[in-house]
Design a protein around this motif. Structure first.
Motif, short mmCIF file in Angstrom:
data_model
loop_
_atom_site.label_atom_id
_atom_site.label_comp_id
_atom_site.label_asym_id
_atom_site.label_seq_id
_atom_site.Cartn_x
_atom_site.Cartn_y
_atom_site.Cartn_z
N GLU A 34 73.88 72.23 141.33
CA GLU A 34 72.85 73.01 142.01
C GLU A 34 71.86 73.59 141.00
OE1 GLU A 34 70.57 74.89 144.89
OE2 GLU A 34 72.01 73.24 145.01
N GLN A 35 72.38 74.01 139.83
CA GLN A 35 71.49 74.53 138.78
C GLN A 35 70.53 73.44 138.30
OE1 GLN A 35 73.85 76.47 135.64
NE2 GLN A 35 75.46 76.80 137.16
N MET A 36 71.07 72.24 138.10
CA MET A 36 70.23 71.12 137.65
C MET A 36 69.19 70.76 138.70
SD MET A 36 73.25 68.79 135.96
CE MET A 36 72.21 67.36 135.67
N ARG A 37 69.60 70.82 139.97
CA ARG A 37 68.66 70.49 141.06
C ARG A 37 67.51 71.49 141.09
NH1 ARG A 37 66.98 71.58 146.01
NH2 ARG A 37 68.09 73.57 145.99
N ARG A 38 67.84 72.80 140.96
CA ARG A 38 66.79 73.82 141.00
C ARG A 38 65.82 73.66 139.83
NH1 ARG A 38 70.94 77.67 142.33
NH2 ARG A 38 70.79 78.53 140.21
N LYS A 39 66.37 73.37 138.65
CA LYS A 39 65.52 73.20 137.47
C LYS A 39 64.61 71.99 137.64
CE LYS A 39 65.61 72.66 132.46
NZ LYS A 39 66.45 72.55 131.24
N ALA A 40 65.17 70.89 138.15
CA ALA A 40 64.38 69.67 138.35
C ALA A 40 63.29 69.89 139.38
CB ALA A 40 65.30 68.52 138.78
N MET A 41 63.59 70.65 140.44
CA MET A 41 62.59 70.93 141.47
C MET A 41 61.44 71.74 140.90
SD MET A 41 63.45 69.68 144.55
CE MET A 41 62.96 70.77 145.89
N GLN A 43 60.43 71.77 137.66
CA GLN A 43 59.69 70.99 136.67
C GLN A 43 58.91 69.84 137.30
OE1 GLN A 43 62.63 69.72 133.82
NE2 GLN A 43 62.42 71.57 132.59
N GLY A 44 59.47 69.25 138.35
CA GLY A 44 58.87 68.07 138.92
C GLY A 44 59.26 66.83 138.11
N PHE A 45 58.74 65.69 138.53
CA PHE A 45 59.12 64.43 137.90
C PHE A 45 57.86 63.66 137.50
CE2 PHE A 45 62.41 65.70 140.83
CZ PHE A 45 63.58 65.49 140.11
N GLU A 46 58.05 62.71 136.58
CA GLU A 46 56.96 61.84 136.15
C GLU A 46 57.40 60.39 136.28
OE1 GLU A 46 54.77 64.38 132.62
OE2 GLU A 46 56.72 63.48 132.18
N LEU A 47 56.49 59.54 136.71
CA LEU A 47 56.76 58.10 136.77
C LEU A 47 55.48 57.36 136.39
CD1 LEU A 47 58.76 55.82 137.49
CD2 LEU A 47 57.80 55.85 139.80
N ASN A 48 55.58 56.48 135.41
CA ASN A 48 54.44 55.71 134.93
C ASN A 48 54.71 54.23 135.19
OD1 ASN A 48 53.46 58.18 133.85
ND2 ASN A 48 54.67 57.85 132.00
N VAL A 49 53.91 53.63 136.07
CA VAL A 49 54.11 52.25 136.49
C VAL A 49 52.89 51.42 136.08
CG1 VAL A 49 54.52 50.69 138.42
CG2 VAL A 49 55.51 52.98 138.45
N LYS A 100 58.74 66.71 150.75
CA LYS A 100 59.87 67.61 151.02
C LYS A 100 60.17 68.52 149.83
CE LYS A 100 62.08 64.57 154.39
NZ LYS A 100 63.32 63.86 154.80
N GLY A 101 59.11 69.08 149.26
CA GLY A 101 59.27 70.03 148.17
C GLY A 101 59.48 69.42 146.81
N VAL A 102 59.58 68.09 146.72
CA VAL A 102 59.76 67.41 145.43
C VAL A 102 58.40 66.94 144.94
CG1 VAL A 102 60.86 65.49 144.22
CG2 VAL A 102 62.08 66.66 146.07
N ARG A 103 58.03 67.39 143.74
CA ARG A 103 56.73 67.03 143.17
C ARG A 103 56.90 65.93 142.13
NH1 ARG A 103 55.23 70.51 139.98
NH2 ARG A 103 57.05 71.88 139.99
#
Length: 346
Positions: A34-41, A43-49, A100-103
């Motif tokens: 749960e701690q990792m999930r909150r931190k990831a939410m 920070q957000g994510f990056e994807l380079n395609v 859904k709240g995921v950036r």
């Protein structure tokens, strides 16, 4: 002591966490998820395609279909004398997507001009240089003594390579590109505009391509040598049997049996993009986004980038050796950063 004078102790329990007061043996190690999930939410994510293929294969349309938004600009028709670029131009477009709240910051890297020349010899070189330049930029940020807490990641995580739907075999250009680039980036080959082939032609073409990839020692994603365990191998073997994905892209919506679908209308009927009976777009989407996105990024960082980093540092050591004081400062700085990260996330 009366109820009104009892001291109040705030409950540090996070949102969504369960209580285990009745379980005497419970320690709470599982709360790290749960701690990792909150931190990831946060920070957000990056994807380079990166998308590579000759003009007219629907690269922009497929990317827009994948993310259900205008993440890649369609090429406009230039003047006749400018129709074929003299050199490969590499263009990046970044978008912030939220669901859904995921950036997620999505960057699409296009390569107009690839494969459009009469002589396409060495046309893979500008793309190879671009990928290595992103590794170099990340390396330079990483070796700073006072490096950033979060290094901007422009490394190419995945390259979708578009194969023309000829129904025959791979072109020498296809073989040369994938043979060279598969060593530095995760390549996912797709047969573009697969609706131009019959189902029998499509299956034969896919089998021919798989045989040519094996014959030329081309290891596309998911690479067999990077399977972590038997479960991974079983899942990835099924994906490898489907490579290359035969896809159709469309950002046009239609009503079919009262249901909204993305598809292409022909005089024979409507081709439903997300219907696995019509094409394999859904399998490609699941691989890139729903099941293997993090693994694609992990292999980029721990395999491809690491290979580049080791080579560059070995090259540098041939000319100069970092001063021991510099290495000591670098080590101390990294330890301090790790401590700061730990304290901030407590």
């Amino acid at each position: 002591m009366s109820e009104s004078t009892k001291p109040h102790h705030p409950n540090p329990q996070g949102k969504g966490e369960k209580t285990h007061g009745s379980d005497f043996s419970y320690v709470g190690i599982d709360a790290i998820l749960e701690q990792m999930r909150r931190k990831a939410m946060k920070q957000g994510f990056e994807l380079n395609v990166m998308v590579v293929g000759q003009s007219g294969l629907g690269k922009s349309t497929l990317m827009n279909t994948l993310f259900k938004s205008k993440v890649s600009r369609k090429s406009v028709q230039p003047n006749p004398e400018e129709r074929i670029p003299k050199t490969i131009e590499i263009k990046s477009i970044s978008h912030d997507i939220e669901e859904k709240g995921v950036r997620m910051k999505l960057t699409v890297i296009d390569t107009p001009g690839f494969g459009d020349q009469i002589n396409n010899e060495n046309c893979w070189q500008p793309i190879m240089k671009f990928i290595n330049d992103q590794y170099e930029a990340y390396l330079q940020e990483e070796i700073h003594i006072n490096r950033k807490k979060r290094i901007p990641d422009s490394r190419v995580h995945c390259c979708i390579y578009f194969i023309p739907p000829t129904g025959h075999c791979l072109r020498p250009l296809d073989v040369e590109f994938m043979r060279r680039l598969s060593k530095v980036v995760n390549i996912v080959p797709v047969i573009a505009k697969a609706d131009t082939l019959t189902l029998e032609e499509r299956d034969d073409f896919k089998q021919t391509i798989r045989e040519e990839l094996r014959a030329n020692g081309i290891d596309v994603y998911p690479q067999k040598e990077f399977d972590e365990d038997a479960d991974d191998r079983m899942i990835n073997d099924k994906i490898r049997e489907m490579i290359p994905f035969a896809v159709v892209g469309s950002d046009q919506e239609y009503q079919v049996n009262g249901k909204r679908i993305l598809g292409r209308k022909t005089k024979w009927g409507t081709i439903e993009v997300e219907n696995i009976a019509h094409c394999e777009f859904a399998y490609l989407r699941d691989l890139l986004i729903r099941t293997h996105m993090q693994n694609i990024k992990d292999i980029t960082g721990s395999i491809h980038y690491e290979t580049y980093r080791v080579r560059r540092l070995n090259e540098s050591n041939g000319h100069f050796s970092p001063h021991p004081v510099y290495l000591s400062k670098l080590k101390v700085n990294r330890q301090q950063n790790d401590v700061q990260d730990f304290n901030q996330n407590r």
